[in-house]
Every structure is written in structure tokens, then in C-alpha cells.
Write a protein that holds these residues in place. Structure first.
Motif, short mmCIF file in Angstrom:
data_model
loop_
_atom_site.label_atom_id
_atom_site.label_comp_id
_atom_site.label_asym_id
_atom_site.label_seq_id
_atom_site.Cartn_x
_atom_site.Cartn_y
_atom_site.Cartn_z
N GLY A 43 0.79 -1.22 0.00
CA GLY A 43 0.00 0.00 0.00
C GLY A 43 0.82 1.27 0.00
O GLY A 43 0.52 2.21 0.73
N TYR A 50 0.53 4.47 2.90
CA TYR A 50 -0.85 4.71 3.28
C TYR A 50 -1.18 4.05 4.62
O TYR A 50 -1.98 4.58 5.39
CB TYR A 50 -1.80 4.17 2.21
CG TYR A 50 -2.07 5.09 1.05
CD1 TYR A 50 -3.28 5.75 0.91
CD2 TYR A 50 -1.11 5.31 0.06
CE1 TYR A 50 -3.55 6.59 -0.16
CE2 TYR A 50 -1.35 6.14 -1.02
CZ TYR A 50 -2.57 6.78 -1.13
OH TYR A 50 -2.81 7.62 -2.20
N ASN A 51 -0.60 2.90 4.88
CA ASN A 51 -0.92 2.16 6.11
C ASN A 51 -0.52 2.92 7.36
O ASN A 51 -1.22 2.88 8.37
CB ASN A 51 -0.22 0.80 6.09
CG ASN A 51 -0.88 -0.17 5.14
OD1 ASN A 51 -2.02 -0.57 5.33
ND2 ASN A 51 -0.17 -0.55 4.09
N SER A 67 -8.92 7.50 9.74
CA SER A 67 -8.10 6.38 9.30
C SER A 67 -8.88 5.44 8.39
O SER A 67 -8.31 4.81 7.50
CB SER A 67 -7.54 5.62 10.50
OG SER A 67 -8.58 5.15 11.34
N ARG A 81 -7.81 4.21 4.60
CA ARG A 81 -7.79 2.82 4.11
C ARG A 81 -8.60 2.69 2.83
O ARG A 81 -8.24 1.95 1.92
CB ARG A 81 -8.31 1.88 5.19
CG ARG A 81 -7.36 1.66 6.35
CD ARG A 81 -7.78 0.48 7.20
NE ARG A 81 -9.08 0.72 7.82
CZ ARG A 81 -9.26 1.33 9.00
NH1 ARG A 81 -8.22 1.77 9.68
NH2 ARG A 81 -10.48 1.48 9.50
N GLU A 82 -9.72 3.43 2.76
CA GLU A 82 -10.54 3.39 1.55
C GLU A 82 -9.78 3.95 0.35
O GLU A 82 -9.85 3.40 -0.76
CB GLU A 82 -11.83 4.17 1.77
CG GLU A 82 -12.78 4.11 0.58
CD GLU A 82 -14.07 4.89 0.82
OE1 GLU A 82 -15.12 4.50 0.30
OE2 GLU A 82 -14.00 5.93 1.52
N HIS A 96 -7.47 1.42 -0.78
CA HIS A 96 -8.21 0.38 -1.48
C HIS A 96 -8.48 0.78 -2.93
O HIS A 96 -8.35 -0.05 -3.84
CB HIS A 96 -9.53 0.09 -0.76
CG HIS A 96 -10.50 -0.73 -1.57
ND1 HIS A 96 -10.34 -2.07 -1.79
CD2 HIS A 96 -11.63 -0.37 -2.24
CE1 HIS A 96 -11.33 -2.53 -2.55
NE2 HIS A 96 -12.13 -1.51 -2.83
#
Length: 248
Positions: free
Chosen positions: A38, A56-57, A122, A126-127, A130
Motif C-alpha cells: 500500500g 498509506y498504512n 483512518s 484505508r478506503e 483500497h
């Protein structure tokens, strides 16, 4: 969080502008994305293979060397603090130029004085990750299925994940497709596809209505599909159906 990830991505773009050889198509500034961890990443910035990464994480920047990684957490950090960290990182690397936060384009989201990064959602972050993973996987599958060759890169100016390939049907046409951040055309992340003859997009005003997504012919000529709630199958079907329409 969209504007924050965009702004964070511009540090990678300005690092590329600072240290890489300028390419006529601006491809030296575009970024790779890893579906495994990610992360957005620059091309290697020096002979040692150093890269700058947006994770991103962890919502952090990472300066990755062959034998070590130095991390800078963005949450709560000001723009000025980020720039000072990048200056230190580059001073400790075998780079013969200084880092400069400067552009040759007008960013979609401009940096404001005293800006502070804040991880306010957060789940939304995560979206956004994704969406990038989904785009990478769907575009890769489409290119393989259509037997087309293209890198899949994120272009920092518009921050879209994109691919561009010449068709092998003798028509001389090329296809551009990808995932865009929300803009005046679609108020959502959205997939897009357009076919070109030279520099001009093929007119789609008389194309048959799509099962997934819709055609646009005013300004942008092509098809769009909002990404929210879309899975790999739906997005893949959208690209395939649109491509078949262009072939008719």
C-alpha cells in the motif's frame, strides 16, 4: 483525506523533479504503487537506488535505502517540518543537488502556509488505499486481457492512476484509462477510459448506453464509472464493455 494524500504525494513528485533527469512527457515525476504494502514510490533517485515512499498504512513518508529505512510520520507535522526532514535525508544521500519543494505545474490542491497534516479519518485513508489497489489490479487485468503493453503509474499533477497503450488492430488508435480523484466531472473517485486518434479523443455521442457507467461527450470524450461500491468484476466489465464499443 483526499487533499492530504494528494499533498503528501507532492513531496514524492518534487523529489523526482529535484533529482531525476527531465523527460519530455514528464514521466520522471510519475509514481509507482505497490499493492503488496500500500505504498506510493518514486523512481530511484540516485545511483544507490534510494526511493521516497508514501505509506498509506502508516500515513508516513519513508526514505528507503538498500540497507535501511528512515520514517517520518505525517500526522501532526507541518509542511515546513516535512521539507526540513527531506532536506536532511537528501544531504545524507549521494545526491549532487539540493531538494526543492518546487513545481512546473499548478497543483490541484495547493499547499497553504502553516499547513499541518492530520489523520482525521483512518477509515477513509484505508478506503483511498483500497481505490489505488483496485485500480492497479483492474488495469493490469485489462491490459493482459487486451494484450496491450503499458506501465501503470500515478501522475502527481492530477493524482490519477493511469495507463496508455497503442492498439494492435491496425487502426493507429490508442487507449487511455485509469482511476481519477473526484473533480468537476464526477464527485467521486472514478474509472475512466477514452480512445484516441492522434491527439483527439474519439467521439462517443452516438454510442450505445453502457451496462456499467456512462458515456461522456462534452469536454471529456469517453466513459466513466464511479469507484465507490465498485469491485474488480464490475470495474473489469466496465472497461471491457467500453472497449468493445470502440471496436464496433
Amino acid at each position: 483525506m483526499i487533499n492530504q494524500t494528494y499533498l503528501a504525494g507532492q513531496y514524492l513528485a518534487t523529489a523526482a523533479i529535484s533529482f531525476l533527469k527531465k523527460e519530455a512527457d514528464d514521466s520522471h515525476t510519475n509514481l509507482g504503487f505497490s499493492t503488496e504494502d500500500g505504498c506510493l514510490s518514486t523512481r530511484p533517485l540516485n545511483a544507490s537506488g534510494d526511493i521516497l515512499v508514501l505509506n498509506y498504512n502508516t500515513f508516513s513518508l519513508e526514505w528507503r535505502r538498500t540497507n535501511a529505512t528512515e520514517t517520518f510520520r505525517l500526522d501532526g507535522s507541518t509542511h515546513e517540518e516535512v521539507v526540513r526532514w527531506l532536506e536532511r535525508m537528501t544531504q545524507n544521500s549521494d545526491l549532487d543537488k539540493a531538494y526543492s519543494y518546487a513545481f512546473h505545474y499548478e497543483p490541484t490542491y495547493p499547499m497553504t502556509p502553516g499547513f499541518t497534516f492530520k489523520l482525521v479519518d483512518s477509515g477513509r485513508l484505508r478506503e483511498l488505499m483500497h481505490f489505488r489497489i483496485l485500480a492497479q489490479l483492474v488495469l493490469r487485468a485489462f491490459l493482459e486481457e487486451q494484450k496491450l503493453t503499458s506501465a501503470i503509474r500515478i501522475w502527481p499533477h492530477h493524482f490519477d492512476t493511469g495507463a496508455f497503450a497503442t492498439l494492435h488492430d491496425g487502426s493507429g488508435r490508442a487507449v487511455g484509462l485509469g482511476l481519477s480523484i473526484p473533480d468537476t466531472m464526477v464527485n467521486d473517485f472514478y474509472f475512466y477510459i477514452s480512445v484516441y486518434e492522434g491527439h483527439d479523443a474519439v467521439d462517443t455521442s452516438d454510442f450505445t448506453e453502457l451496462t456499467q457507467g456512462e458515456w461522456r461527450s462534452n469536454g471529456f470524450k469517453g466513459a466513466v464509472l464511479p469507484a465507490t461500491g465498485t469491485n474488480r468484476t464490475t470495474a473489469g466489465d466496465f472497461f471491457k464493455e467500453a472497449m468493445e464499443a470502440y471496436k464496433k
